[in-house]
Motif scaffolding. Structure first.
Motif, PDB file in Angstrom:
ATOM      1  N   ALA A   1       2.211 -15.029  14.472  1.00  0.00           N
ATOM      2  CA  ALA A   1       2.333 -13.586  14.297  1.00  0.00           C
ATOM      3  C   ALA A   1       3.600 -13.240  13.523  1.00  0.00           C
ATOM      4  O   ALA A   1       3.597 -12.361  12.656  1.00  0.00           O
ATOM      5  N   ARG A   2       4.692 -13.929  13.830  1.00  0.00           N
ATOM      6  CA  ARG A   2       5.937 -13.696  13.092  1.00  0.00           C
ATOM      7  C   ARG A   2       5.761 -14.035  11.613  1.00  0.00           C
ATOM      8  O   ARG A   2       6.144 -13.265  10.729  1.00  0.00           O
ATOM      9  N   ARG A   3       5.188 -15.198  11.366  1.00  0.00           N
ATOM     10  CA  ARG A   3       4.997 -15.639   9.980  1.00  0.00           C
ATOM     11  C   ARG A   3       4.077 -14.683   9.233  1.00  0.00           C
ATOM     12  O   ARG A   3       4.320 -14.369   8.061  1.00  0.00           O
ATOM     13  N   ARG A   4       3.037 -14.208   9.882  1.00  0.00           N
ATOM     14  CA  ARG A   4       2.104 -13.281   9.233  1.00  0.00           C
ATOM     15  C   ARG A   4       2.806 -11.968   8.863  1.00  0.00           C
ATOM     16  O   ARG A   4       2.645 -11.462   7.757  1.00  0.00           O
ATOM     17  N   ALA A   5       3.605 -11.431   9.774  1.00  0.00           N
ATOM     18  CA  ALA A   5       4.320 -10.179   9.501  1.00  0.00           C
ATOM     19  C   ALA A   5       5.290 -10.340   8.343  1.00  0.00           C
ATOM     20  O   ALA A   5       5.393  -9.472   7.457  1.00  0.00           O
ATOM     21  N   LEU A   6       6.009 -11.457   8.315  1.00  0.00           N
ATOM     22  CA  LEU A   6       6.983 -11.694   7.256  1.00  0.00           C
ATOM     23  C   LEU A   6       6.309 -11.992   5.922  1.00  0.00           C
ATOM     24  O   LEU A   6       6.789 -11.571   4.863  1.00  0.00           O
ATOM     25  N   THR A   7       5.189 -12.715   5.950  1.00  0.00           N
ATOM     26  CA  THR A   7       4.461 -13.022   4.722  1.00  0.00           C
ATOM     27  C   THR A   7       3.900 -11.754   4.098  1.00  0.00           C
ATOM     28  O   THR A   7       3.931 -11.579   2.874  1.00  0.00           O
ATOM     29  N   GLU A   8       3.402 -10.844   4.922  1.00  0.00           N
ATOM     30  CA  GLU A   8       2.864  -9.584   4.408  1.00  0.00           C
ATOM     31  C   GLU A   8       3.979  -8.708   3.837  1.00  0.00           C
ATOM     32  O   GLU A   8       3.798  -8.046   2.820  1.00  0.00           O
ATOM     33  N   LEU A   9       5.151  -8.732   4.473  1.00  0.00           N
ATOM     34  CA  LEU A   9       6.293  -7.986   3.938  1.00  0.00           C
ATOM     35  C   LEU A   9       6.706  -8.558   2.588  1.00  0.00           C
ATOM     36  O   LEU A   9       6.968  -7.808   1.632  1.00  0.00           O
ATOM     37  N   ALA A  10       6.753  -9.895   2.484  1.00  0.00           N
ATOM     38  CA  ALA A  10       7.129 -10.534   1.224  1.00  0.00           C
ATOM     39  C   ALA A  10       6.130 -10.213   0.118  1.00  0.00           C
ATOM     40  O   ALA A  10       6.516  -9.980  -1.034  1.00  0.00           O
ATOM     41  N   ALA A  11       4.845 -10.180   0.451  1.00  0.00           N
ATOM     42  CA  ALA A  11       3.818  -9.871  -0.552  1.00  0.00           C
ATOM     43  C   ALA A  11       3.998  -8.460  -1.089  1.00  0.00           C
ATOM     44  O   ALA A  11       3.921  -8.219  -2.304  1.00  0.00           O
ATOM     45  N   SER A  12       4.252  -7.503  -0.204  1.00  0.00           N
ATOM     46  CA  SER A  12       4.471  -6.124  -0.639  1.00  0.00           C
ATOM     47  C   SER A  12       5.746  -6.011  -1.463  1.00  0.00           C
ATOM     48  O   SER A  12       5.803  -5.250  -2.437  1.00  0.00           O
ATOM     49  N   ALA A  13       6.771  -6.769  -1.090  1.00  0.00           N
ATOM     50  CA  ALA A  13       8.022  -6.740  -1.839  1.00  0.00           C
ATOM     51  C   ALA A  13       7.841  -7.322  -3.235  1.00  0.00           C
ATOM     52  O   ALA A  13       8.400  -6.806  -4.216  1.00  0.00           O
ATOM     53  N   ARG A  14       7.063  -8.402  -3.362  1.00  0.00           N
ATOM     54  CA  ARG A  14       6.807  -8.969  -4.693  1.00  0.00           C
ATOM     55  C   ARG A  14       6.094  -7.952  -5.579  1.00  0.00           C
ATOM     56  O   ARG A  14       6.431  -7.794  -6.758  1.00  0.00           O
ATOM     57  N   ARG A  15       5.085  -7.272  -5.016  1.00  0.00           N
ATOM     58  CA  ARG A  15       4.354  -6.282  -5.804  1.00  0.00           C
ATOM     59  C   ARG A  15       5.277  -5.146  -6.246  1.00  0.00           C
ATOM     60  O   ARG A  15       5.199  -4.671  -7.385  1.00  0.00           O
ATOM     61  N   ALA A  16       6.158  -4.704  -5.358  1.00  0.00           N
ATOM     62  CA  ALA A  16       7.082  -3.625  -5.704  1.00  0.00           C
ATOM     63  C   ALA A  16       8.080  -4.065  -6.766  1.00  0.00           C
ATOM     64  O   ALA A  16       8.415  -3.299  -7.682  1.00  0.00           O
ATOM     65  N   LEU A  17       8.566  -5.301  -6.672  1.00  0.00           N
ATOM     66  CA  LEU A  17       9.521  -5.794  -7.660  1.00  0.00           C
ATOM     67  C   LEU A  17       8.865  -5.947  -9.025  1.00  0.00           C
ATOM     68  O   LEU A  17       9.466  -5.600 -10.059  1.00  0.00           O
ATOM     69  N   VAL A  18       7.623  -6.446  -9.061  1.00  0.00           N
ATOM     70  CA  VAL A  18       6.893  -6.563 -10.326  1.00  0.00           C
ATOM     71  C   VAL A  18       6.713  -5.177 -10.953  1.00  0.00           C
ATOM     72  O   VAL A  18       6.906  -4.996 -12.161  1.00  0.00           O
ATOM     73  N   ALA A  19       6.346  -4.197 -10.145  1.00  0.00           N
ATOM     74  CA  ALA A  19       6.139  -2.842 -10.669  1.00  0.00           C
ATOM     75  C   ALA A  19       7.439  -2.216 -11.144  1.00  0.00           C
ATOM     76  O   ALA A  19       7.500  -1.578 -12.203  1.00  0.00           O
ATOM     77  N   ALA A  20       8.519  -2.413 -10.383  1.00  0.00           N
ATOM     78  CA  ALA A  20       9.801  -1.818 -10.741  1.00  0.00           C
ATOM     79  C   ALA A  20      10.350  -2.399 -12.039  1.00  0.00           C
ATOM     80  O   ALA A  20      11.028  -1.689 -12.795  1.00  0.00           O
ATOM     81  N   CYS A  21      10.072  -3.663 -12.311  1.00  0.00           N
ATOM     82  CA  CYS A  21      10.598  -4.324 -13.499  1.00  0.00           C
ATOM     83  C   CYS A  21       9.690  -4.158 -14.720  1.00  0.00           C
ATOM     84  O   CYS A  21       9.965  -4.732 -15.777  1.00  0.00           O
ATOM     85  N   GLY A  22       8.615  -3.391 -14.577  1.00  0.00           N
ATOM     86  CA  GLY A  22       7.688  -3.209 -15.679  1.00  0.00           C
ATOM     87  C   GLY A  22       8.290  -2.467 -16.874  1.00  0.00           C
ATOM     88  O   GLY A  22       9.418  -1.977 -16.792  1.00  0.00           O
ATOM     89  N   PRO A  23       7.546  -2.395 -17.971  1.00  0.00           N
ATOM     90  CA  PRO A  23       8.032  -1.673 -19.154  1.00  0.00           C
ATOM     91  C   PRO A  23       8.397  -0.239 -18.827  1.00  0.00           C
ATOM     92  O   PRO A  23       7.846   0.373 -17.903  1.00  0.00           O
ATOM     93  N   PHE A  24       9.315   0.313 -19.586  1.00  0.00           N
ATOM     94  CA  PHE A  24       9.816   1.658 -19.329  1.00  0.00           C
ATOM     95  C   PHE A  24       8.689   2.703 -19.275  1.00  0.00           C
ATOM     96  O   PHE A  24       8.754   3.631 -18.491  1.00  0.00           O
ATOM     97  N   ALA A  25       7.675   2.544 -20.097  1.00  0.00           N
ATOM     98  CA  ALA A  25       6.591   3.526 -20.158  1.00  0.00           C
ATOM     99  C   ALA A  25       5.859   3.635 -18.845  1.00  0.00           C
ATOM    100  O   ALA A  25       5.174   4.614 -18.573  1.00  0.00           O
TER     101      ALA A  25
END
Length: 244
Positions: free
Chosen positions: A218-242
């Protein structure tokens, strides 16, 4: 760790250069960071591995318009759009940069304090929605904090519990700015994502205090899901300016 990945620096500073908010030499210096050297191998116009300033100028001359970050993991190929050879190489590395217009992607290999970039044909991914990714990260952060609290994370790893509380209380992470041209929303989302990834990395290193197999899962699942959401947010934040 993804919070200091060379691909993050390469993406944001290449976007700044391509948008005209910094020159190639400045971008190269900021991509280099604390590393001793970066070289880019496989550029069509340069048979030998190129230094960063040379490579950035060649990428712009090759028609590169925008840089996209990829942070794929098995089962979640975030930032990848093909072809298969590039996807496999990027997935193995866990990070990559895709350049639209030039039709290529760059995958880093870390050799001590140096980075060797390999150039491969690549397709640009569909645009990422920063607002959606940021909301997803905030929801995942709340869910992870609640799930881990129920599993007594304060006893297991008190520093992780404190860090999760701090992020929720402050509403953002603290981290380096992205690059000139990125708006405050992107900088804030990237900082929060980086901090969440650092927390998840640290917490996933071990299972801490003795727990049952179900609790560890359960701990690993909660942390893995947090990491997945963080990766998606970082990819979006670093996208092209447009796309900000």
């Amino acid at each position: 760790m993804l919070t200091t990945a060379a691909s993050v620096r390469f993406t944001v500073w290449t976007n700044a250069m391509l948008a005209g908010t910094c020159d190639p030499d400045t971008a190269a210096h900021r991509i280099l960071g604390a590393d001793v050297g970066h070289h880019v191998a496989g550029l069509a116009a340069h048979p030998e591995p190129a230094t960063l300033p040379v490579a950035l100028n060649l990428l712009r001359a090759a028609g590169a318009r925008e840089a996209y970050l990829a942070l794929p993991v098995p089962g979640d190929p975030i930032g990848l759009a093909g072809p298969p050879a590039f996807n496999e190489t990027a997935l193995e590395a866990g990070e990559a940069v895709v350049l639209s217009g030039a039709g290529i992607g760059l995958v880093p290999a870390y050799v001590g304090p140096a980075v060797q970039w390999s150039v491969l044909p690549a397709q640009a991914p569909p645009p990422a929605d920063l607002g959606e990714a940021d909301r997803g990260l905030r929801a995942a952060l709340i869910e992870a904090a609640e799930s881990l609290a129920a599993l007594d994370i304060a006893r297991w790893k008190p520093e992780i519990a404190d860090a999760l509380i701090d992020i929720r209380k402050i509403g953002q992470g603290k981290g380096d700015d992205l690059a000139p041209g990125y708006d405050a929303r992107a900088v804030k989302a990237a900082a929060t994502a980086r901090r969440c990834l650092a927390i998840a990395d640290a917490a996933l290193e071990d299972d801490g205090a003795a727990v049952t197999g179900a609790e560890a899962d359960a701990r690993r699942r909660a942390l893995t899901e947090l990491a997945a959401s963080a990766r998606r947010a970082l990819v979006a934040a670093c996208g092209p300016f447009a796309e900000q």
